[in-house]
Write an enzyme that holds these catalytic residues in place. Structure first.
Site, short mmCIF file in Angstrom:
data_model
loop_
_atom_site.label_atom_id
_atom_site.label_comp_id
_atom_site.label_asym_id
_atom_site.label_seq_id
_atom_site.Cartn_x
_atom_site.Cartn_y
_atom_site.Cartn_z
N ARG B 444 6.49 -0.07 6.82
CA ARG B 444 5.40 -0.90 7.33
C ARG B 444 4.86 -1.83 6.25
NH1 ARG B 444 1.06 2.97 9.72
NH2 ARG B 444 -0.11 1.03 9.54
N ASP B 460 -0.75 -0.97 14.86
CA ASP B 460 0.09 0.06 15.43
C ASP B 460 0.24 -0.29 16.91
OD1 ASP B 460 0.72 3.30 14.84
OD2 ASP B 460 0.47 2.68 16.94
N ASP B 549 -1.79 5.53 5.17
CA ASP B 549 -3.09 4.85 5.19
C ASP B 549 -3.87 5.07 3.91
OD1 ASP B 549 -3.68 3.38 7.40
OD2 ASP B 549 -4.01 5.15 8.65
#
Lengths: 891, 639
Positions: B444, B460, B549
């Site tokens: 990502r 997302d 994250d």
């Protein structure tokens, strides 16, 4: 008896109490700022308007309206004068005792004049009056003047009009006195015409004399230099001759281990508040040996220019005892034009030589055949050398200064700046007399890459002469030099016998990026200039790879380099003067490092300097909460409201001190016992003058970094709101963090900026009636505010908050942060007097401030944003009692 | 009466003027009338020669271009970069460093240095493929000196790292090797070739390191101005009250006032005087007083700038062994890169050259950090990068919402699940690119070359956003291009009970992370994530996807030293949110894994870079009692 306007001054235009903002229904002016109420409140010493009929004494009823007006002015003037004499020494007890000279007559004259000028016969002007037949003025006028002066000044012989009025000054004075005759009753008393003429004459003569004297006083150089031109000034050939005996001492060779702290005596430079070194230049002498043969050419054109530049600069001193740097007038720019040993002897006998300590020599062409040393061969002991071809072996880092080899073409050829971008040739070599090996390498490149590489040589088929240095050839094609350099993106600067090449200067001038192929060469001024930004340095053994190395540079970087190259030339190469001053600045920066010029100042082109912002608080840092903030309340005399503000603010947990700025000089602050008792120290500062800028003074009492500026009528902010504002400030310590937000807009109809307080989706300012900011901005506001803004604000009693917004946005380049929702302003005492019009004038004034400040700053620094800061859980569906700042936005 | 008085005063003025005229004019006339002699005291500049125009130029015409040519290799006792370093070996992968293995026992510092090199992206295990061979010159304590290594080759392309000022007796000639050492002497240091290092104390941490102790930008009022280093670690303070000596007159006073503080603690002073020499204390104190005089002249603006710069330099280059070593390698890499080296601005302003990779760009405008200094603005467009994880539903609604934004430039779909790519995608005006990912979460944050804008909206597939939320968040991001701007937040906290960091995604009054399942940030962070994070951390993220994250937030916070920014997010969806169920979502199972990864990542960083924020940025009229028609982002307010 007629009363003075000041004494009689009362209500009509002032505002009673804190409550002139009202109009709850309207969408603006209805929140907590109360901008105008404070302004008007403090504007007390205001003159009444002319049309204020209450001011006229009753006994003038026989006069016409204009006469009454004049009479009023006249009386008030006299009144002031008399009052002054009643008690002339006490300006406190007797503030209205002022002398008002001749306003009435001025006004009268103006009226008469304007009346006369508006008559129909004034529409046409005799053509002869509109033009000067002769630059010395009208003959008739001069005749008059001549007659007049001959008679009144008792001239022994009649003056001739042709000579009269030669100096414009006379005419000006005549005109001026004529003008005063009409409009200046204060200067010229009323008297008989004859006396008046006497008077004018005398006055003109005095004035003329004063002006002439002033000219003598203030332009001593022009007069004296023309005076001693004949006495002192001579030809260079007539300078005194000094004979050097063959056995006179020779200095040691240069000491390679010299550094500023070992070989330079900084104590001689003294502690100087201006942080400027003082440079002395020895007088020019001609040195000859025992046989009368000169040691060198006396002085070259460039060295003369260089010494002239130093002598004209701030660095120069003619006092040898105060100097910290000595520049000999012995010209060593080119080693080939001098005899080494004798020149060294000449240096050694300079009066302050002292082993060369603090002496500076300039040399551009060092060494000589066959081995071409890279530094001047003249033994010079500890003297600093500003040299034009240093290598890493000879350059004493931090002691010597590497300077460019001046290209005389710079002065001869004017190459206009050419914008950056792709050019016809990618790479060009224009040097002549290259070593055959290098030439072969370059020609190989040309064969390989074809058209984009151009290798030039001198022209063999041209007749020899001065012009041949301005021509270059490739095969049979002839090119103009240096113009051809502007056709190339990159230009090769190869070492010759010497490392320093004058072509570097030509290349930079053409905005061509120099490709320096000279191992160990110390680039000019490399101590301060960042050559990575303007040049490509390629090792000699990589010469065959030059093309691919250059091709790997992105186009944007090339354009940046082209701009940078041209800027370096403009700033540091283009004249001998530029070279000399840059050299002295470098030495100056070493001696006063704390006042040194920054990297950006040396290297950024003016366009970048303009566009860029260097935030004074650039370090990302969240100050600890424990520090707290200092609240500064500006007040005039609204004690009741002030006390309420103090009580409210004292409830904020992070408050660490409260400072009241008492701006009323005529009234003492309340007794200590009357002040609210609060948990933090409270201090009252009395000011010397009722000025708005007092609120932004960097008081010593401010011990915290965070400052809360708050007006004495902001009682509606809750403790939660203030505490949250402080928390927001901690996250944005370099910004203004305030409650009521405002916006500036471009008014397309009027073509100027407009102030906006409506409910808008954008914010560009916060009012400092309630705002947090860093205390450093107080220092900036007080001492570094550009232009006359500070005085302007104090004079107009308005817009100090807009000025602060401009200032902060300008130095930080960042937008304000508005905190918490817009609040309705509820004012219990509000009475709606004349609200709307007052509000409108207020808006017009504020708009004017924005336009004025934008013109002073030369730009519009304010940044518009669409966000405001709220607590994380503001208005979220979440139990209120769990929120840190529940009491926000409520009334 | 009154006019008489006025006239009298006028005559007075007139006669005063006359007097002035006579005085001033008389002198000048006198001066003119007298035969002028050269006066000794009169200012005399360099004379304007009558024949200045006729003087010859310092170089005769033709001499400059006609230099006799005889290129000669530079000869000298020392090396410089061009002559003694062979950059051709570094052409392939840039700087690759091989470290000679230590022979025998090694000290703690030595060990730390080795670890920091091995953890860096420059390290290689093959001496043949390396362009720089690094030799740790040995610790004086072990008393053992290294012998000449195998690939020595007269020291070419070698860096000798000397940790202690007193090195071994020279067992071999350094030759063409570069030397990196603390406090080199002027005589032996070769500028542009050798590297000067700070002295590394034994206790210097491997990575992380204590942040600077500066707590406020400006010095506290009334604080000691100058502290003077004394022998045995003491400090003597010289205050503004102390009598300052003038520069030129050398002080003859006693060391007078000033207290001596003993001990390890640094003095609380604005300036510290550290002198390399160790002359007797008294004269140094006098010297200090002279410095004091100069310091008092310094403007507050300069003091402010210096304070902040010292702090920045410490944090960026000095605070750990790793930083010192990486800085050394970065300096050498810049020399190899030549024109594509870090510009000066990148070295000298936050976040510093170690965090602003020159492989990303050499133009400061391309980074998110230098817009102010460059006078540039962040771009007005963004790219939406939508990650489609395991369930593998094409996020049609989300694409529509994002494509509706006026600021959107392109949409990228990162297809990262087992299901085959759908053949058709919704019709949008936006260019839509589908990238087939490698089923790894760290994908990502890969710097895809197809991303053409500076701003990335990372999404997302299960997130849901409205167009006005996207618009507002992007406008906010333009004001803070170096930070992450997100919708959903979580926070870290110190868990006393477990003696470690805790993690919560509960709604609280403050937050320190934003979820990257819906956040704006600069594309530079993709480069940084992929190229500068240690590989171990990226593997950790791949293995425990919830950590990605946290890792991204750590990275951005370590660079910016600022918290992220939260913007409003429609609350009804927040309640129902399936949004974060793939990530470390609220009240979902993976929460248990999160604290663990906070602790692991914090350990790898060596410190806790996350910072908390207590504010949310809302539209200016957000929920204000005005007509909705006036509001620009009115759909944010819908209940």
């Amino acid at each position: 008896m007629f009363t003075l306007p000041q004494k009689d001054f009362s209500a009509p235009t002032t505002c009673l109490g804190p409550a002139c903002m009202q109009d709850l229904g309207s969408s603006h002016g209805d929140d907590l700022e109360g901008e105008c109420s404070r302004k008007l409140d403090q504007k007390l010493p205001e003159l009444p308007g002319v049309g204020d009929s209450a001011m006229f004494s009753p006994d003038t009823s026989y006069l016409s309206s204009r006469g009454r007006m004049i009479k009023w002015f006249w009386d008030s003037a006299e009144e002031g004068y008399r009052t002054y004499h009643m008690d002339e020494y006490d300006e406190n007890k007797n503030p209205s005792g002022i002398i008002n000279l001749g306003v009435s007559e001025n006004k009268l004259c103006f009226d008469l004049l304007s009346w006369r000028l508006s008559q129909s016969d004034m529409q046409r002007v005799e053509p002869s009056l509109l033009q000067y037949a002769d630059w010395r003025g009208h003959l008739f006028l001069r005749e008059e003047v001549a007659k007049f002066l001959s008679f009144y000044c008792k001239s022994p012989a009649p003056l001739r009009p042709e000579n009269e009025c030669e100096k414009e000054a006379v005419c000006v004075i005549m005109c001026a006195s004529v003008k005063y005759n009409i409009r200046g009753p204060a200067l010229i008393p009323r008297m008989k015409t004859k006396h008046r003429i006497y008077y004018i004459t005398l006055f003109s003569i005095v004035l003329l004399g004063l002006i002439a004297t002033g000219m003598f006083q203030f332009w001593p150089h022009s007069i004296e230099s023309s005076n001693d031109w004949n006495v002192e000034k001579r030809s260079v050939r007539d300078v005194p001759v000094v004979r050097l005996p063959a056995d006179s001492p020779i200095p040691e060779r240069g000491d390679l281990s010299c550094r500023m702290h070992t070989c330079f005596d900084v104590y001689r430079c003294g502690f100087n508040p201006k942080n400027k070194i003082k440079v002395y230049i020895y007088a020019l002498k001609k040195y000859v040996d025992d046989f009368g043969v000169p040691v060198s050419n006396t002085i070259s054109r460039e060295y003369n220019e260089l010494l002239t530049a130093i002598s004209d600069s701030d660095y120069y001193t003619d006092d040898i005892n105060r100097a910290c740097l000595f520049v000999p007038s012995i010209d060593v720019l080119n080693q080939n034009t001098l005899r080494i040993k004798e020149t060294a002897q000449a240096l050694a006998q300079l009066s302050r030589w002292d082993r060369g300590t603090n002496h500076l020599l300039f040399n551009m062409l060092p060494g000589g055949p066959p081995d071409y040393n890279t530094a001047l061969d003249v033994p010079r002991d500890r003297a600093l050398l500003a040299g034009g071809g240093f290598s890493t072996w000879t350059y004493r880092q931090g002691y010597d200064v590497s300077i460019p080899v001046y290209s005389p073409l710079s002065a001869e050829v004017d190459l206009p700046e050419k914008g950056p971008g792709p050019r016809r040739y990618f790479l060009i070599s224009s040097q002549v007399g290259l070593h055959p090996e290098y030439r072969e390498d370059l020609e190989a490149l040309q064969v390989k890459h074809g058209e984009s590489v151009l290798v030039l040589d001198k022209c063999t088929n041209l007749s020899e002469g001065g012009l041949s240095i301005r021509k270059r050839c490739h095969k049979h094609q002839v090119f103009d030099y240096p113009q051809v350099l502007q056709e190339a993106t990159f230009c090769v600067v190869l070492r010759g016998a010497r490392l320093g090449q004058a072509i570097l200067s030509d290349v930079l001038q053409a905005g061509c990026v120099p490709v320096v192929i000279a191992d160990s060469y110390i680039l000019p001024f490399s101590e301060v200039l960042d050559w990575k930004r303007a040049s490509v340095v390629v090792p000699e053994e990589k010469m065959s790879d030059v093309y691919s190395i250059l091709q790997s540079i992105p186009q944007r970087q090339i354009e940046e380099m082209q701009r940078q190259a041209r800027w370096f030339w403009e700033a540091y190469f283009q004249s001998i003067k530029a070279i000399a001053l840059a050299t002295l600045q470098i030495i100056n920066d070493r001696i006063y490092p704390y006042a040194a010029i920054s990297y950006e100042e040396w290297n950024d082109p003016p366009a970048v300097k303009w566009g860029s912002v260097s935030n004074p608080l650039f370090l990302p840092l969240i100050p600890p909460q424990s520090q707290g903030f200092t609240a500064i309340v500006l007040t005039y005399d609204r004690v009741e409201s002030l006390f309420r503000v103090i009580t409210e603010v004292s409830k904020v947990p992070s408050l660490s001190k409260l400072l009241v700025v008492w701006n009323n000089q005529n009234k003492n602050p309340p007794e200590d016992s009357l002040w609210p008792k609060i948990r933090v120290p409270l201090k009252v500062v009395r000011t010397a003058e009722n000025k708005l800028s007092n609120r932004f003074f960097p008081y010593d009492e401010i011990e915290t970094e965070a400052v809360l500026a708050i007006d004495d009528d902001i009682i509606m902010l809750t403790s939660d709101e203030l505490q949250f504002g402080y928390e927001v400030w901690r996250e944005f310590p370099d910004r203004l963090v305030g409650y009521p937000g405002r916006l500036h807009l471009w008014d397309h109809e009027m073509n100027k900026w407009k102030y906006e307080s409506e409910w808008t989706n954008e914010v560009s300012m916060v009012l400092t009636g309630a705002a947090f900011y860093h205390k450093y901005f107080n220092y900036l506001y007080t001492y570094k505010m550009p232009g006359d803004i500070k005085n302007w604000v104090d004079a107009h009693m308005n817009c100090e908050d807009i000025a602060m917004n401009f200032l902060v946005a300008n130095v930080t380049g960042k937008a304000v942060i508005k905190v918490t929702p817009r609040k309705k302003f509820k004012c219990p005492e509000c009475t709606a007097i004349d609200g709307l019009s007052l509000d409108q004038t207020h808006m017009v004034e504020r708009s004017e401030c924005i336009n004025k400040f934008a013109s002073v700053f030369g730009t519009m620094p304010l940044k518009v944003v669409e966000h405001r800061a709220d607590p994380v859980l503001y208005k979220d569906d979440f139990p209120e009692k769990l929120k840190s700042f529940p009491n926000i936005g409520s009334l | 009466m009154q006019s008489w008085r006025r006239r009298k005063s006028l005559w007075l003025i007139l006669s005063a003027s006359w007097l002035l005229l006579v005085l001033l004019g008389g002198f000048s006339l006198l001066r003119l009338a007298l035969p002028s002699r050269p006066r000794p005291g009169a200012p005399q500049g360099w004379p304007r020669w009558l024949d200045a125009e006729l003087l010859q130029s310092f170089s005769q015409a033709g001499e400059l271009p006609e230099d006799a040519a005889s290129p000669q290799a530079p000869h000298g006792g020392s090396c410089n970069w061009g002559a003694c370093f062979d950059t051709s070996k570094c052409r392939g992968d840039g700087l690759k460093v091989f470290v000679y293995p230590a022979s025998g026992p090694i000290s703690e510092t030595h060990h730390r240095i080795l670890a920091s090199i091995e953890g860096s992206r420059f390290h290689t295990f093959s001496p043949a493929g390396a362009c720089l061979l690094l030799l740790l010159s040995l610790d004086a304590q072990t008393g053992e000196c290294s012998s000449m290594p195998l690939q020595w080759n007269r020291g070419r392309n070698h860096l000798v790292l000397r940790l202690h000022p007193a090195p071994c007796p020279k067992t071999f000639q350094l030759g063409q090797a570069m030397v990196a050492e603390a406090s080199p002497t002027v005589d032996s240091f070769r500028p542009g070739f050798d590297v000067a290092l700070p002295f590394l104390p034994e206790a210097h941490p491997l990575r992380g390191g204590a942040p600077g102790q500066l707590q406020q930008h400006s010095p506290q009022p009334g604080i000691t101005l100058l502290a003077l280093e004394e022998e045995r670690g003491g400090w003597r303070t010289a205050d503004t009250g102390s009598s300052a000596c003038p520069w030129d007159a050398r002080c003859e006073q006693d060391p007078g006032p000033g207290q001596t503080q003993r001990g390890e603690t640094l003095p609380n002073a604005t300036f510290c005087l550290i002198s390399g020499h160790r002359p007797e204390a008294a004269s140094r104190f006098l010297q200090a007083l002279q410095v004091l005089a100069a310091l008092q002249e310094m403007s507050p603006a300069r003091v402010l700038a210096l304070r902040q710069q010292t702090q920045f330099l410490w944090d960026a280059y000095f605070s750990s062994v790793e930083k010192v070593i990486h800085t050394t390698l970065e300096v050498i890499q810049d020399r190899i890169f030549g024109t594509s080296a870090h510009p000066s601005l990148l070295w000298n302003s936050p976040p510093g050259a170690l965090l602003a990779l020159s492989t990303f760009s050499t133009s400061p405008q391309d980074f998110p950090f230098y817009h102010l200094q460059q006078g540039s603005r962040p771009e007005g467009r963004f790219s939406a990068l939508i990650w489609v994880g395991p369930p593998g539903q094409p996020p049609l609604k989300l694409i529509q919402a994002v494509a509706g934004s006026q600021h959107c430039a392109q949409i990228l779909v990162l297809w990262s699940n087992e299901r085959p790519l759908p053949s058709s995608w919704p019709e949008t005006a936006m260019p839509l690119t589908v990238i087939d990912g490698h089923r790894k979460v760290s994908d990502r944050f890969f710097p895809y070359s197809t991303i053409r804008t500076d701003a990335i909206l990372s999404l997302d597939a299960r997130s849901s956003l409205s167009t006005s939320e996207v618009d507002f968040a992007f406008v906010v991001w333009q004001s803070f291009p170096e930070r992450m701007v997100g919708f959903l937040t979580s926070s870290h906290f110190w868990d006393e009970a477990h003696g470690g960091w805790g993690y919560t995604a509960e709604r609280t009054n403050e937050f320190s992370m934003v979820l990257t399942t819906a956040a704006f940030y600069h594309r530079y962070y993709h480069t940084l994530f992929t190229h500068s994070l240690p590989k171990a951390l990226r593997t950790l993220a791949d293995e425990a996807p919830t950590c990605v994250d946290v890792l991204m937030n750590f990275l951005v916070a370590a660079v910016t030293k600022l918290p992220p920014i939260k913007v409003p997010y429609g609350k009804q969806r927040q309640e129902a949110a399936p949004l974060a169920s793939g990530g470390p979502g609220p009240r979902s199972k993976p929460q248990a894994a999160a604290p663990d990864c906070v602790n692991q990542i914090a350990a790898a960083f060596g410190h806790m870079p996350l910072l908390s924020s207590r504010l949310r940025l809302d539209p200016v009229l957000f929920k204000d009692p005005v007509s909705v028609q006036r509001k620009k982002y009115r759909s944010l307010e819908k209940p």
